[in-house]
Write a protein that holds these residues in place. Structure first.
Motif, short mmCIF file in Angstrom:
data_model
loop_
_atom_site.label_atom_id
_atom_site.label_comp_id
_atom_site.label_asym_id
_atom_site.label_seq_id
_atom_site.Cartn_x
_atom_site.Cartn_y
_atom_site.Cartn_z
N LEU A 1 2.19 1.25 6.11
CA LEU A 1 2.68 -0.08 6.49
C LEU A 1 2.89 -0.18 8.01
N ASP A 2 3.20 0.95 8.64
CA ASP A 2 3.45 0.96 10.08
C ASP A 2 2.18 1.09 10.91
N MET A 3 1.05 1.29 10.26
CA MET A 3 -0.20 1.45 10.99
C MET A 3 -0.56 0.14 11.68
N ASP A 4 -0.50 0.13 13.00
CA ASP A 4 -0.74 -1.13 13.72
C ASP A 4 -1.67 -1.00 14.91
N ALA A 5 -2.17 0.21 15.17
CA ALA A 5 -3.10 0.38 16.29
C ALA A 5 -4.41 -0.33 15.97
N PRO A 6 -4.88 -1.18 16.88
CA PRO A 6 -6.11 -1.95 16.60
C PRO A 6 -7.30 -1.08 16.22
N GLU A 7 -7.42 0.09 16.87
CA GLU A 7 -8.57 0.94 16.58
C GLU A 7 -8.49 1.54 15.18
N LEU A 8 -7.27 1.73 14.65
CA LEU A 8 -7.12 2.22 13.29
C LEU A 8 -7.38 1.10 12.28
N LEU A 9 -6.81 -0.06 12.52
CA LEU A 9 -7.00 -1.18 11.61
C LEU A 9 -8.46 -1.61 11.54
N ALA A 10 -9.19 -1.40 12.64
CA ALA A 10 -10.60 -1.76 12.65
C ALA A 10 -11.42 -0.90 11.70
N SER A 11 -10.87 0.24 11.28
CA SER A 11 -11.58 1.11 10.35
C SER A 11 -11.75 0.46 8.99
N PHE A 12 -10.93 -0.53 8.67
CA PHE A 12 -10.91 -1.05 7.29
C PHE A 12 -11.83 -2.25 7.05
N PRO A 13 -11.97 -3.28 7.84
CA PRO A 13 -11.07 -3.74 8.88
C PRO A 13 -9.99 -4.65 8.27
N ARG A 14 -8.77 -4.52 8.77
CA ARG A 14 -7.64 -5.33 8.32
C ARG A 14 -6.76 -5.65 9.51
N SER A 15 -5.97 -6.70 9.40
CA SER A 15 -5.04 -7.05 10.48
C SER A 15 -3.72 -6.31 10.34
N GLY A 16 -3.52 -5.64 9.22
CA GLY A 16 -2.29 -4.88 8.96
C GLY A 16 -2.19 -4.58 7.48
N PHE A 17 -1.10 -3.90 7.09
CA PHE A 17 -0.89 -3.55 5.70
C PHE A 17 0.47 -4.03 5.21
N ILE A 18 0.51 -4.38 3.93
CA ILE A 18 1.72 -4.87 3.27
C ILE A 18 1.91 -4.09 1.98
N PRO A 19 3.12 -4.09 1.40
CA PRO A 19 3.33 -3.35 0.14
C PRO A 19 2.46 -3.88 -0.99
N ALA A 20 2.13 -2.99 -1.91
CA ALA A 20 1.36 -3.36 -3.10
C ALA A 20 1.97 -2.66 -4.31
N SER A 21 1.68 -3.21 -5.47
CA SER A 21 2.11 -2.58 -6.72
C SER A 21 0.99 -2.71 -7.74
N ASN A 22 1.08 -1.95 -8.81
CA ASN A 22 0.06 -2.01 -9.86
C ASN A 22 -0.06 -3.41 -10.45
N ASP A 23 1.07 -4.12 -10.54
CA ASP A 23 1.06 -5.46 -11.14
C ASP A 23 0.21 -6.43 -10.35
N ASP A 24 0.02 -6.17 -9.05
CA ASP A 24 -0.79 -7.06 -8.22
C ASP A 24 -2.24 -7.11 -8.69
N TYR A 25 -2.67 -6.11 -9.47
CA TYR A 25 -4.07 -5.98 -9.85
C TYR A 25 -4.28 -6.20 -11.35
N GLN A 26 -3.31 -6.83 -12.00
CA GLN A 26 -3.45 -7.11 -13.43
C GLN A 26 -4.66 -8.00 -13.69
N GLU A 27 -4.93 -8.95 -12.80
CA GLU A 27 -6.10 -9.83 -12.96
C GLU A 27 -7.39 -9.02 -13.00
N ILE A 28 -7.48 -8.01 -12.15
CA ILE A 28 -8.68 -7.17 -12.12
C ILE A 28 -8.82 -6.41 -13.43
N LEU A 29 -7.71 -5.86 -13.93
CA LEU A 29 -7.74 -5.13 -15.19
C LEU A 29 -8.17 -6.04 -16.33
N ASP A 30 -7.65 -7.26 -16.34
CA ASP A 30 -7.99 -8.21 -17.41
C ASP A 30 -9.48 -8.55 -17.38
#
Length: 289
Positions: A251-280
């Protein structure tokens, strides 16, 4: 079905077990969603960052297929993985106690781009449903286990056009990753295909897309996608509270060169429940029992 998908990819592992990884080394992998030659460069810096933050040895090991990343996780050859939505669901179903701990800021509202070669004559479509003009074309998905390159696009095609891919298209292919899907559609080997919008933007920025030959013709509805998933027994290996420290480091990863590896603007918490739609959806398409 899930077991068959995983076993089919086990031969694609690039986990070099000699020399063996030390027991106190955190090993992670990532789905090869773009050109595999970029993976080591993309994620070695992430490994170095995590090693500094967590004060343990961290090693990134690439794999050659989506299914191989799940196999590595199941077999405890890696303890952490940057999965797509579907591969994450697969892995967590196979390893009880494993959990999603972080996702990109963009990942709760991910999308796919349907693309077409200009010679098809298809124009960009702004409707809420997949364009009828896709019927009877040759069509390339990415990996069979890709969320944005197969699972959700197939679901939308079935829902919107009322038929399976084999019924809709003159020929169906699986390129293996988003970069190759763009390449085969741009070359005309396939008339149309579907890719992650992030991969398209990445390849466009890198100068690998000729917009005179291939274009985006439709954007899918949003869905949850990528995430970091960790094995449930990681605290037993690295000590109490390690999984929370790992999550915070991500979550603390904020260096532009690291985020560019994904690429994402940052990271936020996630849980298994967030992906119930995918499982369904995976169960509806009979890709998971």
């Amino acid at each position: 079905m899930l077991r068959r998908l995983i076993l089919a990819g086990s031969a694609g592992l690039v986990l070099l077990l000699a020399p063996l990884v030390a027991a106190d080394t955190l090993v992670f992998t990532a789905i090869p969603d773009e050109d595999e030659t970029r993976l080591q460069q993309r994620f070695q810096a992430v490994a170095d960052y995590l090693a500094d933050e967590l004060e343990v040895d961290v090693r990134f090991i690439p794999v050659t297929s989506y299914a191989a990343s799940v196999t590595a996780f199941r077999n405890n050859q890696v303890q952490l993985a940057w999965f797509g939505g579907f591969t994450g669901v697969q892995a967590r179903e196979l390893v009880p106690g494993s959990r999603a701990i972080a996702q990109g800021v963009e990942d709760p509202e991910y999308k796919s781009y349907f693309i077409a070669n200009h010679q098809t004559g298809l124009e960009p479509h702004t409707g809420d449903t997949a364009p009828e003009g896709l019927r009877d074309l040759t069509f390339s998905f990415g990996s069979q286990s890709s969320t944005s390159g197969r699972l959700l696009p197939e679901y939308f095609l079935r829902e919107h056009l009322g038929a399976s891919p084999d019924e809709l298209f003159a020929r169906v292919g699986f390129s293996g990753n988003h970069s190759r899907t763009i390449s085969v559609v741009q070359s005309g080997a396939y008339q149309a295909g579907v890719v992650s919008y992030k991969a398209w933007e990445n390849e466009l920025e890198a100068g690998n897309i000729d917009l005179e030959r291939v274009q985006v013709i439709w954007q899918s509805p949003p869905y949850p996608d990528y995430q970091w998933t960790v094995r449930g027994d990681i605290d037993e290996r690295f000590g109490d509270g390690f999984s929370e420290r790992l999550q915070q480091a991500l979550l603390d990863m904020d260096a532009p060169e690291l985020l560019a590896s994904f690429p994402r603007s940052g990271f936020i918490p996630a849980s298994n429940d967030d992906y119930q739609e995918i499982l369904d959806v995976a169960r509806q398409l009979e890709l998971i029992d």
